[in-house]
Design a protein around this motif. Sequence first.
Motif, PDB file in Angstrom:
ATOM      1  N   ASN A  17     -11.190 -32.349 -26.926  1.00 12.63           N
ATOM      2  CA  ASN A  17     -11.308 -32.630 -25.494  1.00 12.63           C
ATOM      3  C   ASN A  17     -12.756 -32.642 -25.028  1.00 12.63           C
ATOM      4  O   ASN A  17     -13.103 -33.386 -24.118  1.00 12.63           O
ATOM      5  CB  ASN A  17     -10.517 -31.593 -24.704  1.00 12.63           C
ATOM      6  N   ASN A  18     -13.619 -31.802 -25.621  1.00  9.70           N
ATOM      7  CA  ASN A  18     -14.981 -31.679 -25.115  1.00  9.70           C
ATOM      8  C   ASN A  18     -16.056 -32.218 -26.049  1.00  9.70           C
ATOM      9  O   ASN A  18     -17.040 -32.774 -25.589  1.00  9.70           O
ATOM     10  CB  ASN A  18     -15.292 -30.210 -24.798  1.00  9.70           C
ATOM     11  N   TYR A  19     -15.866 -32.047 -27.370  1.00 11.61           N
ATOM     12  CA  TYR A  19     -16.942 -32.452 -28.279  1.00 11.61           C
ATOM     13  C   TYR A  19     -16.868 -33.924 -28.663  1.00 11.61           C
ATOM     14  O   TYR A  19     -17.892 -34.613 -28.677  1.00 11.61           O
ATOM     15  CB  TYR A  19     -16.958 -31.563 -29.526  1.00 11.61           C
ATOM     16  N   LEU A  20     -15.662 -34.426 -28.958  1.00 13.37           N
ATOM     17  CA  LEU A  20     -15.573 -35.842 -29.311  1.00 13.37           C
ATOM     18  C   LEU A  20     -16.138 -36.738 -28.213  1.00 13.37           C
ATOM     19  O   LEU A  20     -16.888 -37.666 -28.506  1.00 13.37           O
ATOM     20  CB  LEU A  20     -14.132 -36.223 -29.661  1.00 13.37           C
ATOM     21  N   PRO A  21     -15.839 -36.469 -26.923  1.00 10.02           N
ATOM     22  CA  PRO A  21     -16.450 -37.304 -25.871  1.00 10.02           C
ATOM     23  C   PRO A  21     -17.972 -37.238 -25.870  1.00 10.02           C
ATOM     24  O   PRO A  21     -18.623 -38.206 -25.470  1.00 10.02           O
ATOM     25  CB  PRO A  21     -15.878 -36.729 -24.573  1.00 10.02           C
ATOM     26  N   MET A  22     -18.549 -36.116 -26.339  1.00 14.04           N
ATOM     27  CA  MET A  22     -20.014 -36.065 -26.393  1.00 14.04           C
ATOM     28  C   MET A  22     -20.525 -37.130 -27.356  1.00 14.04           C
ATOM     29  O   MET A  22     -21.513 -37.799 -27.093  1.00 14.04           O
ATOM     30  CB  MET A  22     -20.490 -34.685 -26.831  1.00 14.04           C
TER      31      MET A  22
ATOM     32  N   GLY B 157     -18.813 -39.731 -27.955  1.00 17.29           N
ATOM     33  CA  GLY B 157     -18.385 -40.980 -27.329  1.00 17.29           C
ATOM     34  C   GLY B 157     -19.431 -41.571 -26.414  1.00 17.29           C
ATOM     35  O   GLY B 157     -19.308 -42.711 -25.960  1.00 17.29           O
ATOM     36  N   ILE B 158     -20.476 -40.798 -26.129  1.00 15.73           N
ATOM     37  CA  ILE B 158     -21.552 -41.294 -25.284  1.00 15.73           C
ATOM     38  C   ILE B 158     -22.162 -42.577 -25.835  1.00 15.73           C
ATOM     39  O   ILE B 158     -22.673 -43.406 -25.094  1.00 15.73           O
ATOM     40  CB  ILE B 158     -22.621 -40.182 -25.126  1.00 15.73           C
TER      41      ILE B 158
ATOM     42  N   ALA C 283     -23.581 -37.409 -16.616  1.00 11.18           N
ATOM     43  CA  ALA C 283     -23.500 -36.292 -17.563  1.00 11.18           C
ATOM     44  C   ALA C 283     -24.893 -35.761 -17.907  1.00 11.18           C
ATOM     45  O   ALA C 283     -25.105 -34.545 -17.949  1.00 11.18           O
ATOM     46  CB  ALA C 283     -22.764 -36.727 -18.828  1.00 11.18           C
TER      47      ALA C 283
END
Lengths: 304, 299
Positions: free
Chosen positions: A27-32, A34-35, A280
């Motif tokens: 939920n939190n690291y993969l989107p990082m 995903g930047i 972000a």
Amino acid sequence: MNKSRKLRRYLPLYLMALPCLIYIFCNNYLPMFGIIIAFKKLNFAKGIFGSPWNGFNNFKFLFTTQDAWVITRNTVLYNVVFIIVGMICSITVAILLNEIRSKTAGKFYQSAILIPHLMSWVIVSYIAYALLSNETGLINNSILKSMGKEVVNWYGEKRYWPFILVFVNQWKGIGFSTIVYLSSIVGISQDYYEAARIDGATKWQQIRYITLPLIKPTVITLLILSLGRIFNSDFGLFYQLPRNSGILYDVTNTIDVYVYNALMNNNDFAKSSAASVYQAVVGFVLVLTTNGIIRKVDRENALF
Amino acid sequence: MKNQDRGFRIGAHIVLMLLSLLAILPFLLLIIGSFTDNAWAIANGYSFFPKEWSLKAYQYIGQQWSTIGRAYLVTIFVTVFGTALGLLITSMLGYALSRPELPGRGIILVFVVITMLFNGGIVASYFIWTQVFHIKNTIWALIFPNLLANAFNIILLKNYFENDIPRALLESAFLDGASELKTFTSIVLPLSLPILATVGLMSALAYWNDWTNGLYYLSERGGSQYYSVQNILNSMNNNIQFLANNATELAKAGMSGADLPSTTVRMAIAVVGIIPILAAYPFFQKYFVKGITIGAVKG
């Protein structure tokens, strides 16, 4: 031997920790990671990783539009006003609540003022519609007409919205922040007030010279925390309340609303991903800066 | 001096009474609006004192119960399942982190706290959840993104387990041969009910009120069977005919789109959405206030 015994001893704890850590990773690291989308020319057929790189072009597209300036201005300015107005109103209400001696009355007021905080922004937008709608709104039909005034096209006139947004934000949030300040005020020792009364201090003097100085640490902590979030806007407030009305965008569009509309309604991945990363990154810098300030002012309350 | 204090107190009562009315009256308008006759409401607007009352809006909801009832079930399922699962994994991680002797505890804590500082932004989250995990238009869309667990609750529970549960209790349990899991479920959790109730309540409210996950991850064609009550309300905001558009439902109910008491039914559905919260509020008020107060200590 020793190592494997240690592992066996702590293995159950690691296993217990695992599900939540996996969730945080997804939920939190993969989107990082995903930047990287913001630096790609997104092509759905090729997927995120197959799409060609696009350098900083997405950011160029975003910042050459007027929108980039409008959403930044709105997000920051509304937050500044919310912080100032919110602080004044909720400290005032907390001081008043603290004066109430009757337990029943105090509990009633507190519970009542908190009710809006329990409701979702969708519900709040329904209430606002019942009040503001052109054809069936209470304000136009029951108030303005009976006073013989012209009806107002609330959802079509920009100039009212800054006030409406500030007011509704307070209406929904004041119960919450009042409780925060109240919990700090009830912690003040009664001895101070006793001594002040013996010396003949008026109520106003007691507030000015005892209550306010003693809740200053809470005020500063909350202030700095909200400064760290100044680049984030409450999506519900700015999206639901104006009913996503395009005429009002100039005064209601914030970064979060812009990202949503660009992504979901206009399929403009370039600008939406650029705006999302812009938020972000600036948000991260703000959190680091404010945390640095807290560390200087009051180490105890620093986040890290 | 005494007089002045009393004056101040009366003033406080008056201001707080007005604020309380300001907080409550809009909900009263919503409720009265839902019981107003549709034609009267169109002619005269929503009012606290309608001249003609009607139950039509609720009859309509009754006829559309296959849609609204399903949304209700979705909301209840998502709230119960999401809160329970979230509480379970959060407290298990919190328990592991509450043990100072756990090797690697510091690294895990940093891993958790970083998420309070930095996020990839909405668009990146959207692509991960839809392209990697393919939750678009599934019920999981309402449960997994953002709401299941967060660093703040993990730290909150970790601190409670670490500071409020006597270390000696754990040690004597281990001496008796109890496993970690057994100690956790039969000693730690029962002693932590107040904090679990507070965290669970905050999480349940967040699930009950959430409409953004549905907005992002459920499309009107393809995902509307998983709409929660909030999603239905949101769709009706954009398009009051949302319910009526559902042609097969209408045919079953033997109605045409023109029969929709649109002005009052939107208020009725909002009322249906808030009644459970208002009804339960007196019972959870205590935990709710506590949740806000401990929440304020650290951001």
